[in-house]
Design an enzyme around this catalytic site. Sequence first.
Site, PDB file in Angstrom:
ATOM      1  N   LYS A  22      72.957 -59.793  26.625  1.00 28.23           N
ATOM      2  CA  LYS A  22      72.307 -59.056  25.555  1.00 28.23           C
ATOM      3  C   LYS A  22      73.109 -58.855  24.451  1.00 28.23           C
ATOM      4  O   LYS A  22      72.858 -58.862  23.451  1.00 28.23           O
ATOM      5  CB  LYS A  22      71.901 -57.499  26.215  1.00 28.23           C
ATOM      6  CG  LYS A  22      71.580 -56.149  25.326  1.00 28.23           C
ATOM      7  CD  LYS A  22      71.026 -55.171  26.220  1.00 28.23           C
ATOM      8  CE  LYS A  22      72.249 -54.352  26.313  1.00 28.23           C
ATOM      9  NZ  LYS A  22      72.957 -53.278  25.583  1.00 28.23           N
ATOM     10  N   ASN A  23      74.265 -58.332  24.882  1.00 26.31           N
ATOM     11  CA  ASN A  23      75.460 -57.862  23.937  1.00 26.31           C
ATOM     12  C   ASN A  23      75.888 -58.916  23.123  1.00 26.31           C
ATOM     13  O   ASN A  23      76.604 -58.688  22.154  1.00 26.31           O
ATOM     14  CB  ASN A  23      76.409 -57.010  24.448  1.00 26.31           C
ATOM     15  CG  ASN A  23      75.806 -55.514  24.746  1.00 26.31           C
ATOM     16  OD1 ASN A  23      74.887 -55.325  24.498  1.00 26.31           O
ATOM     17  ND2 ASN A  23      76.636 -54.871  25.689  1.00 26.31           N
ATOM     18  N   CYS A 116      74.226 -40.678  21.501  1.00 30.55           N
ATOM     19  CA  CYS A 116      73.286 -41.100  22.867  1.00 30.55           C
ATOM     20  C   CYS A 116      73.949 -40.746  23.743  1.00 30.55           C
ATOM     21  O   CYS A 116      74.669 -39.896  23.808  1.00 30.55           O
ATOM     22  CB  CYS A 116      73.068 -42.627  22.552  1.00 30.55           C
ATOM     23  SG  CYS A 116      74.784 -43.452  23.198  1.00 30.55           S
ATOM     24  N   ARG A 121      79.370 -41.880  19.608  1.00 29.84           N
ATOM     25  CA  ARG A 121      79.330 -43.134  18.985  1.00 29.84           C
ATOM     26  C   ARG A 121      78.999 -43.207  17.456  1.00 29.84           C
ATOM     27  O   ARG A 121      78.105 -43.706  16.924  1.00 29.84           O
ATOM     28  CB  ARG A 121      78.070 -44.087  19.881  1.00 29.84           C
ATOM     29  CG  ARG A 121      78.481 -43.940  21.368  1.00 29.84           C
ATOM     30  CD  ARG A 121      77.332 -44.746  21.995  1.00 29.84           C
ATOM     31  NE  ARG A 121      77.516 -46.174  22.033  1.00 29.84           N
ATOM     32  CZ  ARG A 121      76.951 -47.033  22.445  1.00 29.84           C
ATOM     33  NH1 ARG A 121      75.752 -46.776  23.167  1.00 29.84           N
ATOM     34  NH2 ARG A 121      76.888 -48.421  22.197  1.00 29.84           N
ATOM     35  N   ASP A 304      80.907 -50.814  30.920  1.00 28.51           N
ATOM     36  CA  ASP A 304      79.382 -51.193  31.109  1.00 28.51           C
ATOM     37  C   ASP A 304      79.622 -51.440  32.781  1.00 28.51           C
ATOM     38  O   ASP A 304      78.384 -51.725  33.014  1.00 28.51           O
ATOM     39  CB  ASP A 304      79.096 -52.227  30.230  1.00 28.51           C
ATOM     40  CG  ASP A 304      78.780 -51.646  29.110  1.00 28.51           C
ATOM     41  OD1 ASP A 304      78.552 -50.808  28.540  1.00 28.51           O
ATOM     42  OD2 ASP A 304      78.846 -52.945  28.108  1.00 28.51           O
ATOM     43  N   ARG A 396      65.916 -52.274  29.111  1.00 29.18           N
ATOM     44  CA  ARG A 396      66.541 -52.703  27.947  1.00 29.18           C
ATOM     45  C   ARG A 396      67.511 -53.720  28.175  1.00 29.18           C
ATOM     46  O   ARG A 396      67.905 -54.278  27.138  1.00 29.18           O
ATOM     47  CB  ARG A 396      67.288 -51.474  27.515  1.00 29.18           C
ATOM     48  CG  ARG A 396      66.365 -50.426  26.819  1.00 29.18           C
ATOM     49  CD  ARG A 396      67.220 -49.081  26.294  1.00 29.18           C
ATOM     50  NE  ARG A 396      68.004 -49.830  25.147  1.00 29.18           N
ATOM     51  CZ  ARG A 396      68.970 -49.122  24.686  1.00 29.18           C
ATOM     52  NH1 ARG A 396      69.358 -47.775  24.963  1.00 29.18           N
ATOM     53  NH2 ARG A 396      69.844 -49.561  23.842  1.00 29.18           N
TER      54      ARG A 396
HETATM   55  N1  EPU Z   1      83.832 -45.718  17.746  1.00 29.85           N
HETATM   56  C1  EPU Z   1      84.199 -44.963  16.730  1.00 29.85           C
HETATM   57  N2  EPU Z   1      83.960 -45.156  15.515  1.00 29.85           N
HETATM   58  C2  EPU Z   1      83.235 -46.602  15.055  1.00 29.85           C
HETATM   59  C3  EPU Z   1      82.947 -47.232  16.271  1.00 29.85           C
HETATM   60  C4  EPU Z   1      83.207 -46.836  17.319  1.00 29.85           C
HETATM   61  O1  EPU Z   1      84.778 -43.911  17.223  1.00 29.85           O
HETATM   62  O2  EPU Z   1      82.940 -46.546  13.928  1.00 29.85           O
HETATM   63  C5  EPU Z   1      84.175 -45.484  19.102  1.00 29.85           C
HETATM   64  C6  EPU Z   1      82.862 -45.118  19.998  1.00 29.85           C
HETATM   65  O3  EPU Z   1      82.500 -43.815  19.821  1.00 29.85           O
HETATM   66  C7  EPU Z   1      83.537 -45.610  21.425  1.00 29.85           C
HETATM   67  C8  EPU Z   1      84.575 -46.772  21.232  1.00 29.85           C
HETATM   68  O4  EPU Z   1      84.846 -46.410  19.484  1.00 29.85           O
HETATM   69  O5  EPU Z   1      84.044 -44.399  21.912  1.00 29.85           O
HETATM   70  C9  EPU Z   1      84.106 -48.077  21.378  1.00 29.85           C
HETATM   71  O6  EPU Z   1      83.029 -48.319  20.960  1.00 29.85           O
HETATM   72  P1  EPU Z   1      82.421 -49.792  20.256  1.00 29.85           P
HETATM   73  O7  EPU Z   1      82.114 -49.903  18.970  1.00 29.85           O
HETATM   74  O8  EPU Z   1      83.454 -50.819  20.943  1.00 29.85           O
HETATM   75  O9  EPU Z   1      81.106 -49.885  21.132  1.00 29.85           O
HETATM   76  P2  EPU Z   1      79.662 -50.338  20.540  1.00 29.85           P
HETATM   77  O10 EPU Z   1      80.031 -51.588  19.800  1.00 29.85           O
HETATM   78  O11 EPU Z   1      78.766 -49.231  20.003  1.00 29.85           O
HETATM   79  C10 EPU Z   1      79.363 -52.198  22.501  1.00 29.85           C
HETATM   80  C11 EPU Z   1      78.368 -52.576  23.359  1.00 29.85           C
HETATM   81  C12 EPU Z   1      77.998 -51.195  24.593  1.00 29.85           C
HETATM   82  C13 EPU Z   1      79.552 -51.054  25.245  1.00 29.85           C
HETATM   83  C14 EPU Z   1      80.659 -50.862  24.380  1.00 29.85           C
HETATM   84  C15 EPU Z   1      82.162 -50.873  24.903  1.00 29.85           C
HETATM   85  C16 EPU Z   1      76.636 -53.669  22.172  1.00 29.85           C
HETATM   86  C17 EPU Z   1      75.378 -53.684  21.701  1.00 29.85           C
HETATM   87  N3  EPU Z   1      77.007 -52.514  22.911  1.00 29.85           N
HETATM   88  O12 EPU Z   1      78.890 -51.010  21.919  1.00 29.85           O
HETATM   89  O13 EPU Z   1      77.246 -51.725  25.611  1.00 29.85           O
HETATM   90  O14 EPU Z   1      79.757 -50.327  26.174  1.00 29.85           O
HETATM   91  O15 EPU Z   1      80.717 -52.063  23.238  1.00 29.85           O
HETATM   92  O16 EPU Z   1      82.336 -52.187  25.420  1.00 29.85           O
HETATM   93  O17 EPU Z   1      77.562 -54.784  22.369  1.00 29.85           O
HETATM   94  C18 EPU Z   1      75.486 -51.354  27.220  1.00 29.85           C
HETATM   95  O18 EPU Z   1      75.522 -52.594  27.100  1.00 29.85           O
HETATM   96  O19 EPU Z   1      75.276 -50.637  28.071  1.00 29.85           O
HETATM   97  C19 EPU Z   1      76.557 -50.981  26.122  1.00 29.85           C
HETATM   98  C20 EPU Z   1      76.441 -49.455  25.834  1.00 29.85           C
END
Ligand code: EPU
Length: 419
Positions: A22-23, A116, A121, A304, A396
């Site tokens: 998915k990701n 969320c 996030r 995850d 999802r």
């Molecule tokens: N963060 C910030 N500012 C930003 C972006 C992120 O503070 O601008 C923080 C987040 O709040 C979090 C940390 O950085 O504490 C890491 O977040 P990241 O941006 O890496 O997460 P994401 O891209 O929103 C993806 C996956 C998530 C997975 C995380 C971590 C996708 C679509 N989602 O989320 O997947 O948990 O990376 O590996 O790729 C899931 O599949 O269940 C899921 C939540």
Amino acid sequence: MDKIIIEGGRPLTGEVRVSGAKNAALPIMAASLLTEGWNTFSNIPDLMDIRTTRKLLQSLGVVIEGTSGTVRLNASEISNIEASYDLVKTMRASILVLGPLVARLGIARVSLPGGCAIGARPVNLHIKALQEMGAEVALTDGYVEARAKRLKGAPIYFDIPTVGGTENIMMAATLADGVTLLKNAAREPEIVNLAEVLNGMGARISGAGTDEIRIEGVERLHSVEAEVIPDRIEAGTYMIAAGITGGDIRVMDCNPIHLCALVEKLRDAGMIVEPVDGGVRAAGNGKIRSVDIKTLPHPGFPTDLQAQMMSMMAVAEGLSVITETVFENRFMHVGELMRMGADIHIQGHSAIVKGVSALKGAPVMATDLRASASLILAALAARGTTELSRVYHLDRGYQDIEKKFSALGAGIRRVSGSS
Ligand code: EPU
């Protein structure tokens, strides 16, 4: 709303095939916005988040053939530059259209995702990086609006290795003027998959999979044929299922190299985990040793899989400390596991899990995608019947979960309900 009913206590055995990630599929589908012509992506999983991404891309003018498996996308004519709140609120990954739209069209308006179930996030790091590449960014009426005649390559340092931020900016930088250097970039396998797809489109990216990614901007990209990698989180969930039920499962079409941190922990917990042709065999012997877990960005233990591992530790011998460092609020499953008889105390960012001899079936509620998976695992090991509600979270991210578990011998079925 549908419910899933599970009769626990059966060791799971047999073979399961892992679906596409998915990701990885979500950013790869968004990358089609960077090109004209037909892109063909295979191994796209059949999931709610993929259907939401289709709707989002179609709302921007992308023509799409197919829903899962092989999907073709054509973004030759983008008729709309706005990702609406209605779509973004159901799937945070919608923010991934921001980078490609600004890079290709010089303008994008994307609703801010908001918080969320697993944390606040924010997307501040995505926005800061775009500004550093010369975009003018305004936040109005809950939308982020970014404009840039042409983005300029720049050195970008991420405070936190953000997966979505790295993907968004990597996509944006492919069409920028000059070189972008991402430092402290996220290193997840999904980022490598996306970089390979972008390079197939004619991008010049090196270093994906390390914490420093170099992107030399080009004038235009072309369409591509590419394959989505297997879902390492789905694979890991089935490996843990073998341990928690004392079963023996061959998890096929998965790449064990993507799961090093989990494999290490499962072996420490007493499981057999060994490569087999085309996948991995994971087997438990009914006795699980407790292990400590700390979630970290890749290649550390994935957040995850934290909830699923907690279910297994709930029936391990001894005490396990599970520390969540990626998201601030990812213990929503704890209360539900306790309803099934687990002995867990939360102390700050850690959960102290004291293994019990058996969990008991109970009515439980899913709170987010991975929490739902952890409750299914707990229910598969528990004595008696568990009724899991709010299963839309599962849909999802886990394709055919009850069919796949059923084929492994689980007593699991979905029932349609009205509440
Ligand atoms: N963060 C910030 N500012 C930003 C972006 C992120 O503070 O601008 C923080 C987040 O709040 C979090 C940390 O950085 O504490 C890491 O977040 P990241 O941006 O890496 O997460 P994401 O891209 O929103 C993806 C996956 C998530 C997975 C995380 C971590 C996708 C679509 N989602 O989320 O997947 O948990 O990376 O590996 O790729 C899931 O599949 O269940 C899921 C939540």
